[in-house]
Structures are given as structure tokens and as C-alpha cells.
Design a protein around this motif. Structure first.
Motif, PDB file in Angstrom:
ATOM      1  N   ARG A  24       3.600  10.892  -8.615  1.00 24.10           N
ATOM      2  CA  ARG A  24       3.315  11.032 -10.449  1.00 24.10           C
ATOM      3  C   ARG A  24       2.204  12.130 -10.427  1.00 24.10           C
ATOM      4  O   ARG A  24       2.384  13.288 -11.020  1.00 24.10           O
ATOM      5  N   LEU A  25       1.224  12.329  -9.329  1.00 21.27           N
ATOM      6  CA  LEU A  25       0.285  13.349  -8.712  1.00 21.27           C
ATOM      7  C   LEU A  25       1.495  14.331  -8.605  1.00 21.27           C
ATOM      8  O   LEU A  25       1.045  15.921  -9.523  1.00 21.27           O
ATOM      9  N   LYS A  26       2.660  14.293  -7.906  1.00 22.15           N
ATOM     10  CA  LYS A  26       3.200  16.480  -7.652  1.00 22.15           C
ATOM     11  C   LYS A  26       4.218  16.438  -9.222  1.00 22.15           C
ATOM     12  O   LYS A  26       4.518  17.687  -9.673  1.00 22.15           O
ATOM     13  N   THR A  27       4.817  15.747 -10.110  1.00 20.52           N
ATOM     14  CA  THR A  27       4.495  15.456 -11.357  1.00 20.52           C
ATOM     15  C   THR A  27       4.248  16.703 -12.432  1.00 20.52           C
ATOM     16  O   THR A  27       4.274  17.633 -12.520  1.00 20.52           O
ATOM     17  N   VAL A  28       2.715  15.875 -11.896  1.00 17.68           N
ATOM     18  CA  VAL A  28       1.765  16.690 -13.308  1.00 17.68           C
ATOM     19  C   VAL A  28       1.223  17.953 -12.644  1.00 17.68           C
ATOM     20  O   VAL A  28       1.146  18.912 -13.304  1.00 17.68           O
ATOM     21  N   MET A  29       1.491  18.351 -11.322  1.00 17.86           N
ATOM     22  CA  MET A  29       1.365  19.814 -11.246  1.00 17.86           C
ATOM     23  C   MET A  29       2.143  20.762 -11.039  1.00 17.86           C
ATOM     24  O   MET A  29       2.113  21.928 -11.386  1.00 17.86           O
ATOM     25  N   GLU A  30       3.629  20.111 -10.788  1.00 16.84           N
ATOM     26  CA  GLU A  30       4.320  20.677 -11.194  1.00 16.84           C
ATOM     27  C   GLU A  30       4.350  21.219 -13.235  1.00 16.84           C
ATOM     28  O   GLU A  30       5.056  22.457 -13.344  1.00 16.84           O
ATOM     29  N   VAL A  31       3.924  20.273 -14.011  1.00 20.01           N
ATOM     30  CA  VAL A  31       4.234  20.680 -14.527  1.00 20.01           C
ATOM     31  C   VAL A  31       2.574  21.304 -15.398  1.00 20.01           C
ATOM     32  O   VAL A  31       3.267  23.162 -16.051  1.00 20.01           O
ATOM     33  N   LYS A  32       1.869  21.628 -15.375  1.00 23.88           N
ATOM     34  CA  LYS A  32       0.757  22.856 -15.125  1.00 23.88           C
ATOM     35  C   LYS A  32       1.055  23.829 -14.111  1.00 23.88           C
ATOM     36  O   LYS A  32       0.903  24.860 -15.172  1.00 23.88           O
ATOM     37  N   HIS A  33       1.939  24.004 -12.984  1.00 24.17           N
ATOM     38  CA  HIS A  33       2.655  25.002 -12.504  1.00 24.17           C
ATOM     39  C   HIS A  33       3.641  26.049 -13.366  1.00 24.17           C
ATOM     40  O   HIS A  33       3.510  27.145 -14.136  1.00 24.17           O
ATOM     41  N   TRP A  34       4.560  25.162 -14.356  1.00 20.08           N
ATOM     42  CA  TRP A  34       5.304  25.870 -14.971  1.00 20.08           C
ATOM     43  C   TRP A  34       4.496  25.714 -16.473  1.00 20.08           C
ATOM     44  O   TRP A  34       5.175  27.312 -17.162  1.00 20.08           O
ATOM     45  N   GLU A  35       3.726  24.861 -17.107  1.00 17.16           N
ATOM     46  CA  GLU A  35       2.963  25.834 -18.136  1.00 17.16           C
ATOM     47  C   GLU A  35       1.729  27.404 -18.132  1.00 17.16           C
ATOM     48  O   GLU A  35       2.494  28.165 -18.662  1.00 17.16           O
ATOM     49  N   THR A  70       0.788  -1.170   0.255  1.00 20.23           N
ATOM     50  CA  THR A  70      -0.409   0.198  -0.315  1.00 20.23           C
ATOM     51  C   THR A  70       0.541   1.673   0.137  1.00 20.23           C
ATOM     52  O   THR A  70       0.363   2.405  -0.766  1.00 20.23           O
ATOM     53  N   GLY A  71       2.321   1.664   0.880  1.00 22.70           N
ATOM     54  CA  GLY A  71       2.721   2.286   1.091  1.00 22.70           C
ATOM     55  C   GLY A  71       3.506   2.938  -0.367  1.00 22.70           C
ATOM     56  O   GLY A  71       3.545   4.058  -1.189  1.00 22.70           O
ATOM     57  N   VAL A  72       4.034   2.071  -1.385  1.00 23.32           N
ATOM     58  CA  VAL A  72       4.485   1.388  -2.251  1.00 23.32           C
ATOM     59  C   VAL A  72       3.399   2.128  -3.751  1.00 23.32           C
ATOM     60  O   VAL A  72       3.811   3.229  -4.698  1.00 23.32           O
ATOM     61  N   VAL A  73       2.690   1.679  -3.482  1.00 24.14           N
ATOM     62  CA  VAL A  73       1.177   2.231  -4.573  1.00 24.14           C
ATOM     63  C   VAL A  73       0.743   3.773  -4.079  1.00 24.14           C
ATOM     64  O   VAL A  73       0.946   4.723  -5.347  1.00 24.14           O
ATOM     65  N   SER A  74       0.611   4.469  -3.221  1.00 25.81           N
ATOM     66  CA  SER A  74       0.461   5.688  -2.569  1.00 25.81           C
ATOM     67  C   SER A  74       1.687   6.410  -3.322  1.00 25.81           C
ATOM     68  O   SER A  74       1.188   7.557  -3.618  1.00 25.81           O
ATOM     69  N   ALA A  75       2.370   5.850  -2.450  1.00 31.81           N
ATOM     70  CA  ALA A  75       4.215   6.800  -2.761  1.00 31.81           C
ATOM     71  C   ALA A  75       4.242   6.952  -4.205  1.00 31.81           C
ATOM     72  O   ALA A  75       4.359   8.422  -5.227  1.00 31.81           O
ATOM     73  N   VAL A  76       3.941   5.706  -5.666  1.00 35.01           N
ATOM     74  CA  VAL A  76       4.652   6.223  -7.282  1.00 35.01           C
ATOM     75  C   VAL A  76       3.467   7.081  -7.445  1.00 35.01           C
ATOM     76  O   VAL A  76       3.310   8.463  -7.975  1.00 35.01           O
ATOM     77  N   ILE A  77       1.716   7.072  -6.821  1.00 37.52           N
ATOM     78  CA  ILE A  77       0.770   7.993  -7.111  1.00 37.52           C
ATOM     79  C   ILE A  77       0.549   9.448  -6.850  1.00 37.52           C
ATOM     80  O   ILE A  77       0.841   9.905  -7.949  1.00 37.52           O
ATOM     81  N   MET A  78       1.608   9.603  -5.797  1.00 40.32           N
ATOM     82  CA  MET A  78       1.886  10.779  -5.463  1.00 40.32           C
ATOM     83  C   MET A  78       2.899  11.359  -6.095  1.00 40.32           C
ATOM     84  O   MET A  78       3.048  12.975  -6.568  1.00 40.32           O
TER      85      MET A  78
END
Length: 127
Positions: free
Chosen positions: A28-39, A18-26
Motif C-alpha cells: 500500500r505504501l508503494k502504491t501511494v508513493m507511485e501515485v504521488k510521484h506520477w502526480e 507478521t510477514g503477511v501484514v508487513s507485506a500488505v502495508i508495504m
């Protein structure tokens, strides 16, 4: 004793998975949010919509229905609890950016590039 060790081992394996899956999801979300903010920093000739009300999604649909405006990015600045994405039908989500903040404070419109926007629309709320 063996049964207790099997139970604890099973719970541990479940917790690790559960910890590994949640870390991977977080991540990916962090990367998407950073890209949106950069854009958001790179936008030019976009539309800034300040505020949100019941008819705002209709305004966005109409803006994107116009062939000249279809490729224009739209930044929505409002004090959202949740972004209203489920309300949109027929809208190009890749052209929409949501920014949570109070647009009456000058730092917020500056952070969404209000000086580089082609248009700014102020929507009235219920008050």
C-alpha cells in the motif's frame, strides 16, 4: 517433544502472520508513493519551494490561506531526513508534495516540473 512442536508451530504461525501484514502495508505504501510521484509529473502552474527552514511552514500556511492559491499545488524540494508534516496546521495535505533531493543540482528541479511551475521560492537555510 509435543511441547517443542507446539512452541515451534506457534512461532511459525506468528512469523507468517507478521510477514503477511508487513507485506500488505508495504504494498500500500508503494502504491501511494507511485501515485504521488506520477502526480508530480502531471503538475502545472504549481509552486516550487526550494529549501527548508523554521518559518517554511508559516509560508505554506499563508499561501494556502489565500483563496486564489488554495487549490494550487505546492512542491517542497529539500534534503529532508524526515518530512516535516507534523508541523503543519490548517494546511491541505492533498496539495503538498515533498521531494527529497538537492535543489542545486539541475536534475532535481527539472524532475519536479520547475519549467511548468507558476512560482519558485528559494528559502534560505541557517548557513
Amino acid at each position: 517433544m509435543v511441547a517443542l512442536m507446539v512452541i515451534i508451530g506457534g512461532l511459525t504461525m506468528f512469523a507468517v502472520f507478521t510477514g503477511v501484514v508487513s507485506a500488505v502495508i508495504m504494498q500500500r505504501l508503494k502504491t501511494v508513493m507511485e501515485v504521488k510521484h506520477w502526480e508530480l509529473d502531471e503538475l502545472r502552474n504549481h509552486i516550487v519551494i526550494c529549501g527548508w527552514n523554521r518559518s517554511a511552514h508559516l509560508l505554506i500556511e499563508e499561501l494556502q490561506a489565500d483563496p486564489e492559491m488554495r487549490r494550487c499545488s505546492i512542491v517542497i524540494v529539500a534534503e529532508f531526513v524526515e518530512t516535516p508534516e507534523p508541523e503543519f496546521r490548517g494546511v491541505y495535505p492533498s496539495q503538498l508534495y515533498f521531494y527529497v533531493g538537492d535543489y542545486t543540482i539541475i536534475d532535481v528541479p527539472e524532475s519536479v516540473g520547475i519549467y511548468h511551475a507558476s512560482r519558485a521560492i528559494l528559502l534560505a537555510d541557517a548557513t
